[in-house]
Write an enzyme that holds these catalytic residues in place. Structure first.
Site, PDB file in Angstrom:
ATOM      1  N   PRO A   1       1.069  -1.006   0.261  1.00 57.51           N
ATOM      2  CA  PRO A   1      -0.069  -0.032   0.059  1.00 57.51           C
ATOM      3  C   PRO A   1       0.766   1.102   0.017  1.00 57.51           C
ATOM      4  O   PRO A   1       1.761   1.321   1.039  1.00 57.51           O
ATOM      5  CB  PRO A   1      -1.015  -0.053   1.541  1.00 57.51           C
ATOM      6  CG  PRO A   1      -1.004  -1.905   1.820  1.00 57.51           C
ATOM      7  CD  PRO A   1       0.583  -1.875   1.371  1.00 57.51           C
ATOM      8  N   CYS A   2       0.191   2.382  -0.821  1.00 58.35           N
ATOM      9  CA  CYS A   2       1.684   3.751  -1.153  1.00 58.35           C
ATOM     10  C   CYS A   2       0.692   5.267  -1.083  1.00 58.35           C
ATOM     11  O   CYS A   2       1.874   5.662  -0.902  1.00 58.35           O
ATOM     12  CB  CYS A   2       1.903   3.099  -2.905  1.00 58.35           C
ATOM     13  SG  CYS A   2       0.479   2.859  -3.239  1.00 58.35           S
TER      14      CYS A   2
END
Length: 360
Positions: free
Chosen positions: A80-81
């Site tokens: 997740p970014c």
């Protein structure tokens, strides 16, 4: 068949692409239960861990797949970014725990010692100050373990996905004399395609080909995923005020302009905008079927794009199964790695793995 394990698998876009490329996906890890349901529905033979990646050990992954350290062909991870995103205001991202998940990927690389690796993330991992700090550390760790890596920011439209979407992609090999490089772009703008000997970008028209017309808030009786959200009377007036094929909210009459847009006329210009038929779409996001979240109005019809149209823009096959309600499906589709990108990167990695294994 070359083997792979995927971390942060989401609903399975990358796994679908890697499978098409020729990988046998052995295990996957996804914490979100709804996304995991989608993954399982489409990848029934994969050992799926529906839990926090922090709790998954290399020993578990090796044991359940009867592997020894160093035998796995590929470890793929798209952590997740959002914490690296340039859309964050004020915060540098240092307090966002999701940014630390890239270290979990690194931990499992150390434990599994795969022959090749794939990392995918937002460009902010190398374009923002905090992102660069983390990536510099991760890159050094990978190189200290013997990996030779190649990475850059790419636009998925340049690889045949009908969508403008910039992503950071890293490929790596544990064998210095058998390196793996990012593949060359295959597509470009129609104006440059002949001189560059590349194919023209795939477009929204290409993606939506053959789909029946759809009314506001309706579902096609023969294509359950071809369903769109219902817009109220005021938003329908706004949609109808936007010119077909690429028009924007700049065409709104004064009585339809939102107060927030009056205060910030140059902000978020894409909201309520229509897609252009003969261009790739804008970036699909978790709000990709919501006309108030971006340029997600159909090029011609007076409605937001359908779930099926969004999935096609992410290069999912029409028979892909998505679990959950409408909003949950939109989120999964928008957050996915485009299938076509996974397949192209997968083929590049397959070539490397075959050389490592003496098959090419």
């Amino acid at each position: 068949m070359p083997t792979a394990i995927e971390l942060f698998s989401g609903c399975g876009g990358l796994s679908t692409g890697l499978t098409r490329a020729g990988f046998n996906i052995l295990s996957a890890v996804e914490i979100n239960e709804v996304a995991a349901q989608s993954y399982k529905a489409n990848h029934k033979d994969v050992h799926l861990h529906i839990e926090d990646v922090c709790k998954v050990t290399a020993e578990t992954l090796l044991k359940e797949n009867n592997l020894q350290v160093g035998e796995l062909d590929l470890l793929a991870g798209c952590s997740p970014c959002q914490g690296f995103s340039r859309l964050r205001k004020g915060e540098s991202g240092r307090t966002d725990p999701r940014n630390k998940l890239v270290y979990e990927y690194l931990r499992l690389v150390k434990g599994l010692k795969p022959k090749t690796i794939l990392m995918e993330n937002v460009p902010g991992i190398i374009t923002t100050e905090y992102g660069r700090e983390i990536f510099t550390e991760v890159k050094k760790e990978l190189e200290d373990m013997g990996y030779v890596v190649d990475y850059r920011i790419i636009n998925v439209a340049d690889y045949g996905v009908p969508q403008f979407r910039k992503r950071f992609v890293l490929l790596g090999s544990r064998y210095k004399d058998i390196a793996v490089n990012l593949p060359n772009e295959t597509h470009t703008s129609p104006e440059k395609s002949k001189e560059q000997n590349k194919k023209p970008w795939k477009t929204v028209r290409d993606a939506f080909k053959g789909l029946p017309q759809l009314g506001n808030g309706k579902t096609d009786p023969n294509l359950p995923l071809h369903t769109c959200s219902a817009n109220g009377e005021l938003n329908m007036r706004r949609i109808k005020a936007v010119p077909h094929d690429g028009g924007s909210r700049s065409s709104f009459p004064a009585d339809l302009v939102l107060e927030c847009h009056k205060k910030y006329p140059n902000g978020y210009k894409d909201v309520y905008g229509r897609m252009s038929w003969d261009r790739p779409s804008p970036t699909m996001t978790g709000g990709c079927t919501n006309i108030t979240r971006g340029r997600f109005v159909h090029p011609e019809e007076d409605r937001g794009i359908s779930l099926l149209e969004a999935a096609r823009l992410q290069s999912f096959p029409d028979n892909y199964v998505f679990a959950g309600n409408f909003g949950q499906k939109s989120l999964q589709i928008g957050n996915a790695v485009p299938v076509q990108l996974g397949e192209i990167m997968g083929k590049q990695l397959i070539n490397c793995v075959n050389r490592i294994n003496g098959q090419a």
